[in-house]
Design a protein around this motif. Structure first.
Motif, PDB file in Angstrom:
ATOM      1  N   ARG A  29     -31.369 -17.952  56.675  1.00  0.00           N
ATOM      2  CA  ARG A  29     -31.391 -17.114  55.498  1.00  0.00           C
ATOM      3  C   ARG A  29     -29.974 -16.781  55.092  1.00  0.00           C
ATOM      4  O   ARG A  29     -30.073 -16.513  53.945  1.00  0.00           O
ATOM      5  N   ASP A  30     -29.159 -16.410  55.897  1.00  0.00           N
ATOM      6  CA  ASP A  30     -28.008 -15.879  55.241  1.00  0.00           C
ATOM      7  C   ASP A  30     -27.217 -17.050  54.621  1.00  0.00           C
ATOM      8  O   ASP A  30     -26.499 -16.767  53.392  1.00  0.00           O
ATOM      9  N   GLU A  31     -27.171 -18.345  55.171  1.00  0.00           N
ATOM     10  CA  GLU A  31     -26.675 -19.557  54.313  1.00  0.00           C
ATOM     11  C   GLU A  31     -27.327 -19.487  53.030  1.00  0.00           C
ATOM     12  O   GLU A  31     -26.661 -19.863  51.809  1.00  0.00           O
ATOM     13  N   LEU A  32     -28.644 -19.576  52.861  1.00  0.00           N
ATOM     14  CA  LEU A  32     -29.464 -19.673  51.615  1.00  0.00           C
ATOM     15  C   LEU A  32     -29.047 -18.477  50.565  1.00  0.00           C
ATOM     16  O   LEU A  32     -29.007 -18.718  49.619  1.00  0.00           O
ATOM     17  N   VAL A  33     -28.871 -17.247  51.232  1.00  0.00           N
ATOM     18  CA  VAL A  33     -28.584 -16.271  50.237  1.00  0.00           C
ATOM     19  C   VAL A  33     -27.078 -16.314  49.846  1.00  0.00           C
ATOM     20  O   VAL A  33     -26.753 -16.016  48.636  1.00  0.00           O
ATOM     21  N   LYS A  96     -22.666 -24.993  50.962  1.00  0.00           N
ATOM     22  CA  LYS A  96     -22.018 -23.761  50.393  1.00  0.00           C
ATOM     23  C   LYS A  96     -20.449 -24.072  50.217  1.00  0.00           C
ATOM     24  O   LYS A  96     -19.700 -23.465  49.700  1.00  0.00           O
ATOM     25  N   ASP A  97     -19.909 -24.999  51.046  1.00  0.00           N
ATOM     26  CA  ASP A  97     -18.500 -25.534  50.880  1.00  0.00           C
ATOM     27  C   ASP A  97     -18.294 -26.074  49.700  1.00  0.00           C
ATOM     28  O   ASP A  97     -17.166 -25.575  48.959  1.00  0.00           O
ATOM     29  N   GLU A  98     -19.071 -26.856  49.187  1.00  0.00           N
ATOM     30  CA  GLU A  98     -18.780 -27.500  47.643  1.00  0.00           C
ATOM     31  C   GLU A  98     -18.962 -26.242  46.535  1.00  0.00           C
ATOM     32  O   GLU A  98     -17.968 -26.332  45.764  1.00  0.00           O
ATOM     33  N   LEU A  99     -19.779 -25.354  46.761  1.00  0.00           N
ATOM     34  CA  LEU A  99     -19.856 -24.254  45.874  1.00  0.00           C
ATOM     35  C   LEU A  99     -18.620 -23.294  45.895  1.00  0.00           C
ATOM     36  O   LEU A  99     -18.227 -23.087  44.951  1.00  0.00           O
ATOM     37  N   ARG A 160     -25.290  -7.842  40.327  1.00  0.00           N
ATOM     38  CA  ARG A 160     -26.871  -7.229  40.003  1.00  0.00           C
ATOM     39  C   ARG A 160     -27.708  -8.365  40.334  1.00  0.00           C
ATOM     40  O   ARG A 160     -29.006  -8.137  40.622  1.00  0.00           O
ATOM     41  N   ASP A 161     -27.318  -9.576  40.134  1.00  0.00           N
ATOM     42  CA  ASP A 161     -28.152 -10.667  40.450  1.00  0.00           C
ATOM     43  C   ASP A 161     -28.417 -11.514  41.631  1.00  0.00           C
ATOM     44  O   ASP A 161     -28.806 -12.407  42.264  1.00  0.00           O
ATOM     45  N   PHE A 162     -27.163 -10.871  42.570  1.00  0.00           N
ATOM     46  CA  PHE A 162     -27.207 -11.199  44.050  1.00  0.00           C
ATOM     47  C   PHE A 162     -28.323 -10.716  44.947  1.00  0.00           C
ATOM     48  O   PHE A 162     -28.721  -9.732  44.820  1.00  0.00           O
ATOM     49  N   PHE A 163     -28.386 -11.412  46.058  1.00  0.00           N
ATOM     50  CA  PHE A 163     -29.146 -11.036  47.124  1.00  0.00           C
ATOM     51  C   PHE A 163     -28.325 -10.555  48.433  1.00  0.00           C
ATOM     52  O   PHE A 163     -27.139 -10.849  48.577  1.00  0.00           O
ATOM     53  N   ASP A 164     -29.043  -9.454  48.973  1.00  0.00           N
ATOM     54  CA  ASP A 164     -28.197  -8.735  50.148  1.00  0.00           C
ATOM     55  C   ASP A 164     -28.980  -9.391  51.376  1.00  0.00           C
ATOM     56  O   ASP A 164     -30.156  -9.589  51.466  1.00  0.00           O
ATOM     57  N   PRO A 165     -28.146 -10.197  52.272  1.00  0.00           N
ATOM     58  CA  PRO A 165     -28.829 -10.856  53.329  1.00  0.00           C
ATOM     59  C   PRO A 165     -29.833  -9.961  54.086  1.00  0.00           C
ATOM     60  O   PRO A 165     -30.788 -10.416  54.585  1.00  0.00           O
ATOM     61  N   GLU A 166     -29.284  -8.742  54.455  1.00  0.00           N
ATOM     62  CA  GLU A 166     -30.073  -7.792  55.288  1.00  0.00           C
ATOM     63  C   GLU A 166     -31.407  -7.159  54.556  1.00  0.00           C
ATOM     64  O   GLU A 166     -32.190  -6.766  55.171  1.00  0.00           O
ATOM     65  N   LYS A 167     -31.303  -7.475  53.247  1.00  0.00           N
ATOM     66  CA  LYS A 167     -32.637  -6.878  52.607  1.00  0.00           C
ATOM     67  C   LYS A 167     -33.424  -8.121  51.837  1.00  0.00           C
ATOM     68  O   LYS A 167     -34.031  -7.870  50.847  1.00  0.00           O
TER      69      LYS A 167
END
Length: 301
Positions: A29-33, A96-99, A160-167
């Motif tokens: 989940r954290d990596e996908l976020v 995520k490394d490429e990004l 504002r368009d980001f996800f919070d991993p904990e939420k």
């Protein structure tokens, strides 16, 4: 490895991700976020580079060398390819490394080329640009230019368009892939599985069901039906009755009998009601012309 086909809830973005069945769902989940947030920021940077290059006939970069412009174009093309949703069809997995590498490259190049993006002992470049952006006394072009630079170097610009991993929760097939588990608890031990998953803010619950048709396909169908409707409006009744897409109804035909001299029927058949006949009382008159025999149906009074 399990292949994740990730889709956004608004169907604007999609990408591929892979993970072992023994991997922690919290880590997944954290990596996908992280990937989602990086793609959001990279798309914002890509748009900013495009505007700097081409807006107002290149007014923002007119004082830059041709090498600088070519480098910006190469970066714009590379960044756009990384975030391209069509890479799903090519089965390319974006890590995520490429990004991260592309985001850092864009930020470093902007700070090197544009003086507005360089920090000073008195104030950071980000704070300075935000002041320019909110300054009503400067021209609109200068404020817009500051906006583009902020997109390039401010990590929190699209927050504002980001996800919070904990939420944030991860969903697949209408079920949540809960954290603090391993992936095989939900997908099984088959390493060749493929799932379509979505990220969603935890308080919003399960994402809406995926549409059967994409927006592009829906628009194409609407245009097709509109064109066909307009075509039917322009057809004559006789042309409409013979059109391949029109299903004929019993009312489109008139049944008649050809009478003989003694009052019996010589034959009985159905004729297309192209002439708009309303009754079954008809007389048949055969006209012998050279090379053809023409049957005329006349409605009797």
């Amino acid at each position: 490895m399990v292949l994740f086909h990730m889709k956004s809830c608004d169907d604007r973005d999609e990408y591929l991700y892979s993970a072992l069945t023994t991997k922690s769902t919290t880590e997944i989940r954290d990596e996908l976020v992280f990937i989602h947030n990086a793609r959001v920021r990279l798309r914002s940077q890509t748009l900013s580079i495009y505007n700097l290059l081409y807006e107002n006939d290149g007014e923002h970069t007119k004082n830059k060398s041709e090498d600088t412009k070519e480098t910006l174009k190469e970066i714009h093309e590379a960044a756009g390819y990384i975030t391209k949703p069509d890479r799903v069809k090519e089965r390319v997995i974006v890590g995520k490394d490429e990004l991260s590498a592309m985001i850092e490259k864009i930020e470093a190049f902007a700070r090197e080329v544009f003086p507005e993006c360089k920090d000073t002992p008195e104030i950071t470049a980000i704070d300075s640009l935000w002041k320019k952006r909110d300054d009503a006394d400067i021209s609109e072009d200068d404020r817009l230019r500051a906006w583009y630079f902020l997109e390039l170097i401010d990590p929190a610009f699209k927050e504002r368009d980001f996800f919070d991993p904990e939420k944030t929760s991860l969903w697949w097939a209408g079920k949540q892939i809960k954290p603090d588990h391993v992936l095989k608890d939900f997908t099984g031990a088959n390493e060749k599985s493929k799932i379509v998953a979505k990220l969603q803010t935890a308080e919003k619950g399960c994402p809406s069901r995926e549409q059967r048709l994409k927006y592009e396909d829906q628009r194409s169908l609407r245009e097709h039906f509109h064109e066909r409707k307009e075509t039917f409006k322009q057809l004559e009744p006789s042309e409409l009755a013979n059109h391949k897409n029109v299903t004929r109804k019993p009312g489109d035909f008139v049944r008649f009998s050809a009478p003989t001299s003694n009052g019996t029927a010589m034959f009985s058949t159905n004729i297309k009601n192209n002439a708009g006949l309303t009754s079954l009382n008809t007389n048949v008159r055969t006209i012998h012309n050279p090379g053809k025999v023409e049957t005329v149906v006349e409605e009797s009074g």
